[in-house]
Scaffold this active site. Structure first.
Site, PDB file in Angstrom:
ATOM      1  N   GLU A 192      -6.609   5.157   7.480  1.00 20.49           N
ATOM      2  CA  GLU A 192      -6.300   6.241   7.466  1.00 20.49           C
ATOM      3  C   GLU A 192      -7.591   6.990   7.135  1.00 20.49           C
ATOM      4  OE1 GLU A 192      -2.438   5.443   5.018  1.00 20.49           O
ATOM      5  OE2 GLU A 192      -1.954   5.197   7.660  1.00 20.49           O
ATOM      6  N   GLU A 235      -4.728  -4.756  11.357  1.00 24.21           N
ATOM      7  CA  GLU A 235      -4.082  -3.598  10.679  1.00 24.21           C
ATOM      8  C   GLU A 235      -4.051  -2.935  12.503  1.00 24.21           C
ATOM      9  OE1 GLU A 235      -2.149  -2.902   6.312  1.00 24.21           O
ATOM     10  OE2 GLU A 235      -3.730  -1.538   7.132  1.00 24.21           O
ATOM     11  N   ASN A 252       0.873  -1.567   0.014  1.00 25.08           N
ATOM     12  CA  ASN A 252      -0.212  -0.036  -0.051  1.00 25.08           C
ATOM     13  C   ASN A 252       0.760   1.108  -0.166  1.00 25.08           C
ATOM     14  OD1 ASN A 252      -1.812   2.070   0.285  1.00 25.08           O
ATOM     15  ND2 ASN A 252      -2.428   1.358   2.359  1.00 25.08           N
ATOM     16  N   HIS A 262      -9.526   1.483   5.065  1.00 22.32           N
ATOM     17  CA  HIS A 262      -7.711   1.573   5.455  1.00 22.32           C
ATOM     18  C   HIS A 262      -7.726   2.824   6.649  1.00 22.32           C
ATOM     19  CE1 HIS A 262      -3.786   3.105   6.624  1.00 22.32           C
ATOM     20  NE2 HIS A 262      -3.913   1.546   5.920  1.00 22.32           N
ATOM     21  N   LYS A 318       0.217   4.102   0.060  1.00 25.41           N
ATOM     22  CA  LYS A 318      -0.612   5.618   0.324  1.00 25.41           C
ATOM     23  C   LYS A 318      -0.637   6.612  -0.600  1.00 25.41           C
ATOM     24  CE  LYS A 318       0.120   3.173   4.450  1.00 25.41           C
ATOM     25  NZ  LYS A 318       0.595   3.089   6.523  1.00 25.41           N
ATOM     26  N   GLY A 321       2.789   2.717  10.676  1.00 28.08           N
ATOM     27  CA  GLY A 321       3.483   3.728  10.770  1.00 28.08           C
ATOM     28  C   GLY A 321       4.162   4.103  11.880  1.00 28.08           C
ATOM     29  N   SER A 360       3.240  -1.783  10.144  1.00 26.38           N
ATOM     30  CA  SER A 360       5.046  -2.158  10.477  1.00 26.38           C
ATOM     31  C   SER A 360       5.513  -3.851   9.888  1.00 26.38           C
ATOM     32  CB  SER A 360       5.458  -1.612  11.748  1.00 26.38           C
ATOM     33  OG  SER A 360       5.381  -0.067  11.930  1.00 26.38           O
TER      34      SER A 360
HETATM   35  P1  13P Z   1       3.183   0.686   6.864  1.00 27.01           P
HETATM   36  O1  13P Z   1       3.816  -1.339   6.945  1.00 27.01           O
HETATM   37  O2  13P Z   1       4.105   1.696   7.236  1.00 27.01           O
HETATM   38  O3  13P Z   1       3.798   0.288   9.158  1.00 27.01           O
HETATM   39  O4  13P Z   1       1.461   0.444   7.394  1.00 27.01           O
HETATM   40  C1  13P Z   1       0.791  -0.281   7.538  1.00 27.01           C
HETATM   41  C2  13P Z   1      -0.489  -0.280   6.283  1.00 27.01           C
HETATM   42  O5  13P Z   1      -1.431   1.222   6.789  1.00 27.01           O
HETATM   43  C3  13P Z   1      -1.065  -1.120   5.152  1.00 27.01           C
HETATM   44  O6  13P Z   1      -2.112  -0.066   4.445  1.00 27.01           O
END
Ligand code: 13P
Length: 252
Positions: free
Chosen positions: A98, A168, A10, A96, A12, A174, A214
């Site tokens: 976010e 997640e 992903n 997601h 982003k 992150g 992560s």
């Molecule tokens: P990270 O791997 O940067 O923690 O992000 C995970 C994520 O949100 C994947 O959709």
């Protein structure tokens, strides 16, 4: 039953069209011999067409990061399924954290997006996960059950064939803090059990549940060797081609 692992990146809001091209030209040489893992890249909307064109003769699939439920209309900033099908993409990420945190996404809107997506052959990756405070107050299972039930409201067992779930935990996204393999496995087993109760043993044994939060090459082996972890949804570490390839290799 052996579920095929699925490793998705992903991206982003990262990687321009030029950067997407560079990444895909690099990864092509590393994945040509891989056949037992589904590999998916989810770039931004502007890079989707480039990604699909460049991956056409490879095993790498392409996914969008969101889609609207309506066919078309006055929804500034949104993208429709017809637009994604024209490219065409293979997957779409829905719900997601976010999107939930910054853009008002709810289980109800995830459900609307999911229902519309399942009228097409695009495979939805439905994201769920608890926040740190929820874990600390001991309500992780309650939150996961609510998110799963409400997101899957009205979805039939047959439709579940095309669905991927991504667990997640928000506190692991992150932050560099990964759920331990045991913590992740516990929730994955819980999700699979919920799907068993809601649908059937068959649906729950077939559905793929990815872990996200992560994930990096240094922890991928341990996470992906858990019995109920069927892949990873990788954020930061998927932006670096060699790191992402190492994670794919862990899934082999
Ligand atoms: P990270 O791997 O940067 O923690 O992000 C995970 C994520 O949100 C994947 O959709």
């Amino acid at each position: 039953m052996k579920r095929k692992k699925i490793i998705a990146g992903n991206w982003k809001m990262n990687h321009t069209i030029a950067e997407t091209s560079g990444f895909i030209n690099e990864i092509k040489g590393h994945v040509s011999e891989i056949s037992d893992v589904d590999i998916v890249l989810c770039p931004t909307f502007t890079s989707l067409q480039t990604a699909v064109n460049l991956t056409r003769d490879t095993i790498v699939g392409v996914g969008a990061q969101n889609v609207h439920w309506d066919r078309n209309g006055a929804f500034t900033g949104e993208i429709s399924l017809a637009m994604l099908l024209e490219i065409p993409v293979d997957y779409v990420i829905l719900g997601h954290s976010e999107r939930r945190q910054y853009f008002g996404e709810s289980d109800e809107t995830v459900n609307k997006r999911l229902k519309s997506t399942l009228t097409t052959l695009i495979k939805p990756i439905v994201c769920i996960g608890e926040k740190l405070g929820e874990r600390e107050s001991g309500i992780t299972e309650k939150v996961i059950a609510r998110q799963l039930n409400d997101s899957l409201n009205g979805i039939t067992a047959d439709q579940m064939d095309n669905v991927v779930i991504a667990y997640e935990p928000v506190w692991a996204i992150g932050t560099g803090v990964t759920a331990t393999p045991d913590q992740a496995q516990e929730v994955h087993a819980f999700i699979r059990n919920l799907i068993n109760e809601k649908y059937s043993a068959n649906v729950s044994e077939n559905i793929r549940i990815q872990y996200g939060g992560s994930v990096k090459s240094s922890n991928a082996d341990d996470l992906l060797s858990q019995p109920d972890i069927d892949g990873a949804l990788v954020g930061g570490a998927s932006l670096d081609c060699s790191e992402f390839v190492k994670i794919i290799r862990s899934a082999e």
